[in-house]
Design an enzyme around this catalytic site. Structure first.
Site, mmCIF file in Angstrom:
data_model
loop_
_atom_site.group_PDB
_atom_site.id
_atom_site.type_symbol
_atom_site.label_atom_id
_atom_site.label_comp_id
_atom_site.label_asym_id
_atom_site.label_seq_id
_atom_site.Cartn_x
_atom_site.Cartn_y
_atom_site.Cartn_z
ATOM 1 N N LYS A 199 0.899 -1.246 -0.163
ATOM 2 C CA LYS A 199 -0.087 -0.155 -0.186
ATOM 3 C C LYS A 199 0.851 1.302 -0.083
ATOM 4 O O LYS A 199 0.681 2.151 -0.795
ATOM 5 C CB LYS A 199 -0.939 0.211 1.140
ATOM 6 C CG LYS A 199 -1.455 1.391 1.588
ATOM 7 C CD LYS A 199 -2.397 1.342 2.790
ATOM 8 C CE LYS A 199 -1.836 1.556 4.075
ATOM 9 N NZ LYS A 199 -1.538 2.932 4.319
ATOM 10 N N ASN A 200 1.773 1.447 0.805
ATOM 11 C CA ASN A 200 2.492 2.586 1.014
ATOM 12 C C ASN A 200 3.648 2.759 0.044
ATOM 13 O O ASN A 200 4.334 3.947 -0.040
ATOM 14 C CB ASN A 200 3.027 2.563 2.528
ATOM 15 C CG ASN A 200 1.930 2.817 3.654
ATOM 16 O OD1 ASN A 200 0.910 3.274 3.111
ATOM 17 N ND2 ASN A 200 2.344 2.575 4.777
ATOM 18 N N ARG A 230 -8.848 -0.213 4.218
ATOM 19 C CA ARG A 230 -7.987 0.522 3.807
ATOM 20 C C ARG A 230 -6.508 0.117 3.469
ATOM 21 O O ARG A 230 -5.781 0.602 2.585
ATOM 22 C CB ARG A 230 -7.705 1.768 4.438
ATOM 23 C CG ARG A 230 -8.971 2.718 4.744
ATOM 24 C CD ARG A 230 -8.521 3.962 5.695
ATOM 25 N NE ARG A 230 -7.420 4.401 5.304
ATOM 26 C CZ ARG A 230 -6.303 5.001 6.099
ATOM 27 N NH1 ARG A 230 -6.668 4.910 7.269
ATOM 28 N NH2 ARG A 230 -5.423 5.279 5.760
ATOM 29 N N ARG A 287 0.434 14.560 13.657
ATOM 30 C CA ARG A 287 0.829 14.329 12.032
ATOM 31 C C ARG A 287 0.914 15.643 11.222
ATOM 32 O O ARG A 287 0.042 15.630 10.103
ATOM 33 C CB ARG A 287 0.147 13.325 11.425
ATOM 34 C CG ARG A 287 0.285 11.961 12.130
ATOM 35 C CD ARG A 287 -0.507 11.042 11.381
ATOM 36 N NE ARG A 287 0.272 10.296 10.391
ATOM 37 C CZ ARG A 287 -0.410 9.309 9.559
ATOM 38 N NH1 ARG A 287 -1.569 8.848 9.758
ATOM 39 N NH2 ARG A 287 0.261 8.761 8.668
ATOM 40 N N CYS A 334 -5.026 12.987 13.201
ATOM 41 C CA CYS A 334 -5.686 11.819 12.906
ATOM 42 C C CYS A 334 -5.578 10.993 14.060
ATOM 43 O O CYS A 334 -4.855 11.343 15.318
ATOM 44 C CB CYS A 334 -5.137 10.863 11.642
ATOM 45 S SG CYS A 334 -3.582 9.891 11.903
ATOM 46 N N ASP A 381 4.552 0.355 12.121
ATOM 47 C CA ASP A 381 3.277 -0.417 11.505
ATOM 48 C C ASP A 381 3.224 -1.792 11.915
ATOM 49 O O ASP A 381 2.203 -2.574 11.684
ATOM 50 C CB ASP A 381 3.316 -0.101 10.053
ATOM 51 C CG ASP A 381 3.087 1.083 9.604
ATOM 52 O OD1 ASP A 381 2.421 1.849 10.239
ATOM 53 O OD2 ASP A 381 3.258 1.495 8.552
HETATM 54 N N1 EPU Z 1 6.201 14.657 11.115
HETATM 55 C C1 EPU Z 1 6.572 16.019 11.347
HETATM 56 N N2 EPU Z 1 6.249 16.833 10.202
HETATM 57 C C2 EPU Z 1 6.033 16.477 8.917
HETATM 58 C C3 EPU Z 1 6.032 15.329 8.504
HETATM 59 C C4 EPU Z 1 6.066 14.340 9.686
HETATM 60 O O1 EPU Z 1 6.605 16.422 12.282
HETATM 61 O O2 EPU Z 1 6.134 17.484 7.969
HETATM 62 C C5 EPU Z 1 6.537 13.754 11.931
HETATM 63 C C6 EPU Z 1 5.034 12.993 12.254
HETATM 64 O O3 EPU Z 1 4.082 13.571 12.968
HETATM 65 C C7 EPU Z 1 5.628 11.730 12.856
HETATM 66 C C8 EPU Z 1 6.765 11.438 12.359
HETATM 67 O O4 EPU Z 1 7.321 12.642 11.837
HETATM 68 O O5 EPU Z 1 5.791 11.857 14.278
HETATM 69 C C9 EPU Z 1 6.917 10.363 11.224
HETATM 70 O O6 EPU Z 1 5.982 10.506 10.288
HETATM 71 P P1 EPU Z 1 6.083 10.106 8.776
HETATM 72 O O7 EPU Z 1 5.893 11.353 7.995
HETATM 73 O O8 EPU Z 1 7.086 9.322 8.619
HETATM 74 O O9 EPU Z 1 4.644 9.408 8.564
HETATM 75 P P2 EPU Z 1 3.938 9.289 7.366
HETATM 76 O O10 EPU Z 1 4.682 9.572 6.110
HETATM 77 O O11 EPU Z 1 2.525 10.307 7.383
HETATM 78 C C10 EPU Z 1 3.983 6.790 6.592
HETATM 79 C C11 EPU Z 1 3.136 5.409 6.348
HETATM 80 C C12 EPU Z 1 2.309 5.408 7.862
HETATM 81 C C13 EPU Z 1 3.544 4.854 8.606
HETATM 82 C C14 EPU Z 1 4.755 5.779 8.960
HETATM 83 C C15 EPU Z 1 5.917 5.788 9.687
HETATM 84 C C16 EPU Z 1 2.221 6.188 4.128
HETATM 85 C C17 EPU Z 1 1.213 6.451 3.242
HETATM 86 N N3 EPU Z 1 2.018 6.222 5.498
HETATM 87 O O12 EPU Z 1 3.193 8.065 7.265
HETATM 88 O O13 EPU Z 1 1.673 4.123 7.589
HETATM 89 O O14 EPU Z 1 3.251 4.497 9.770
HETATM 90 O O15 EPU Z 1 4.968 6.350 7.594
HETATM 91 O O16 EPU Z 1 6.555 4.490 9.026
HETATM 92 O O17 EPU Z 1 3.372 5.710 3.638
HETATM 93 C C18 EPU Z 1 -0.165 2.570 7.677
HETATM 94 O O18 EPU Z 1 0.433 2.155 6.611
HETATM 95 O O19 EPU Z 1 -0.948 1.994 8.848
HETATM 96 C C19 EPU Z 1 0.555 3.793 8.330
HETATM 97 C C20 EPU Z 1 0.056 4.652 9.060
#
Ligand code: EPU
Length: 419
Positions: A22-23, A399, A122, A117, A307
């Site tokens: 998915k990701n 999802r 996030r 969320c 995850d």
């Molecule tokens: N963060 C910030 N600022 C930003 C972006 C992120 O502070 O601009 C913080 C977040 O709040 C969090 C940390 O950085 O504390 C890491 O978040 P990240 O951005 O890596 O998460 P994401 O990209 O929103 C993806 C996956 C998630 C997975 C996380 C961590 C996708 C679509 N989603 O989320 O997947 O848990 O990376 O590996 O790729 C899932 O599949 O169930 C899922 C939640």
């Protein structure tokens, strides 16, 4: 609203074929916006989030077709709208991933700002700051990110803290068409980020440092469509292996890349399982073995993935002894704990650490979770809990897990959907 009913089942056995990740599929689908000619994608999982992404791309004028083998052809030669509306972004945060490609190729984008969320606040500040460093004018008005750039984005040296998966992906997609060289430091190294980079390179991008924390992107003028197959879903694979561990069973996941699960497999071994891998299968054997408690800390790849945290928490809930799990990525990712407590688990939480005292058995109960992986962990708990477990709010599972009931049936679980 659909529910999944899980009856206690002695043991599981057999093989589960793993779907595309998915990701990885989501950013790659969004990345199709960068190509001037059609892209054909295979191994894209059939999931709610993929459907939402296709709806989003179609609303922008991208032509989407499926062939008889369910490969997806996406033609973004003409893009009529550069907007990701509130209604779609609220159902799927990953919609933010259109920002980079739209800004990079067209110099404009309007994307609803994702709110917090269930698992945490996030923010997307790193995405925005990175694009501003590339010269974009970005305003937030009435809940929308309004991004503009006169001419091409300009290469920049960008350091990201904390490590962010979609932040790295968004900036990567913005940088591939920028003028000059962009360096992304402290980049996420998740296999899904590398898969996106491989896809972009196949389309003609010049990204080096794949799989490392420094990605260097030499901007090119345009990208062309290609055929690409998405990597297997390491988290889906890990989820079925965790189910096998909890059910003290032997299960093989096929069509996987064991290299993507390095530390997770080590932790399964620490929990007492025997793990055997081939190039594209993993077998977990937990028959006649006792679950041992496994303490862990979630961290960015290659360390233990957030995850897989909920699934290991269920294993620990049934292990012989005490363990701790520290969640460092998302501040609120323990909502499965109170549901597991209702099933008889003995877990306490202090700050970002759960202390789990293993119990001999769990009892079935109606439960619900507001997050995909938490919901999956409740199904796993239901497989061994005495009596019946009813998991509510199943749309979270849809999802991210393709054909979850069918796949569990194949390995002998008693699980069905009802409303
Ligand atoms: N963060 C910030 N600022 C930003 C972006 C992120 O502070 O601009 C913080 C977040 O709040 C969090 C940390 O950085 O504390 C890491 O978040 P990240 O951005 O890596 O998460 P994401 O990209 O929103 C993806 C996956 C998630 C997975 C996380 C961590 C996708 C679509 N989603 O989320 O997947 O848990 O990376 O590996 O790729 C899932 O599949 O169930 C899922 C939640």
């Amino acid at each position: 609203m659909d529910k999944i009913v899980v009856d206690c089942q002695g043991s599981l056995s057999g093989k589960v074929e793993i779907s595309g990740a998915k990701n990885a599929a989501l950013p790659i689908l969004m990345g199709c916006l960068l190509a001037e000619t059609p892209v054909t994608l295979s191994n894209v999982p059939h999931l709610m989030d993929v459907t939402t992404t296709i709806q989003l791309l179609a609303s922008m004028g991208v032509e989407v077709e499926f062939d008889e083998r369910l490969n997806i052809e996406l033609d973004a030669s003409v893009v009529t709208s550069k907007e990701a509306p509130y209604e779609l972004v609220t159902t799927m945060r990953a919609s933010i991933l259109v920002l980079g490609p739209l800004l990079g190729r067209f110099g404009e984008a309007k994307v609803s700002l994702p709110g917090g969320c269930a698992i945490g606040s996030r923010p997307v500040d790193i995405h925005i700051k990175g694009m501003q460093a590339m010269g974009a004018d970005i305003q937030v008005e009435e809940g929308y990110i309004l991004a503009k750039m006169n001419g091409r984005l300009q290469g920049a040296d960008i350091s990201m803290t904390p490590v962010t998966v979609t932040g790295t992906e968004n900036l990567l997609m913005a940088a591939v068409l920028a003028e000059g060289t962009t360096t992304l430091r402290n980049a996420a190294r998740e296999p899904e980020v590398t898969d996106l980079a491989e896809f972009l390179n196949k389309m003609g991008a010049k990204i080096s440092g794949l799989g490392t924390s420094t990605l260097v992107i030499e901007g090119v003028e345009s990208l062309k469509g290609v055929e690409y197959s998405v990597i297997p879903d390491r988290i889906e694979a890990g989820t079925y292996l965790a189910a096998a561990a909890v059910a003290k069973s032997k299960v093989t996941v096929t069509k996987v890349n064991p290299e993507h699960l390095g530390i997770v497999l080590e932790k399964f071994e620490e929990a007492g399982a025997e793990i055997t891998c081939t190039e594209d299968t993993i077998t977990l054997d937990m028959r006649d073995r006792d679950l041992k408690p496994v303490s862990l800390v979630t961290d960015p790849y290659p360390l233990f993935p957030t995850d897989m945290q909920a699934q290991f928490l269920v294993m620990n809930a049934l292990a012989d002894g005490v363990s701790t799990i520290q969640e460092t990525i998302f501040e609120n990712r323990f909502m499965h704990v109170s549901e597991l407590a209702r099933m008889g688990a003995d877990i306490s939480i202090e700050g970002n650490t759960a202390t789990i005292r293993g119990v001999k058995s769990l009892k079935g109960a109606p439960v619900m979770a507001t997050d995909l992986r938490a919901s999956a962990s409740l199904i796993i708990a239901g497989l061994v809990a005495e009596g019946q477990t009813v998991v509510n709010r199943v749309y979270h599972i849809d999802r991210g897990y393709e054909l979850i009931e069918e796949k569990f049936h194949k390995i002998g679980a008693h699980i069905y959907r009802t409303n």
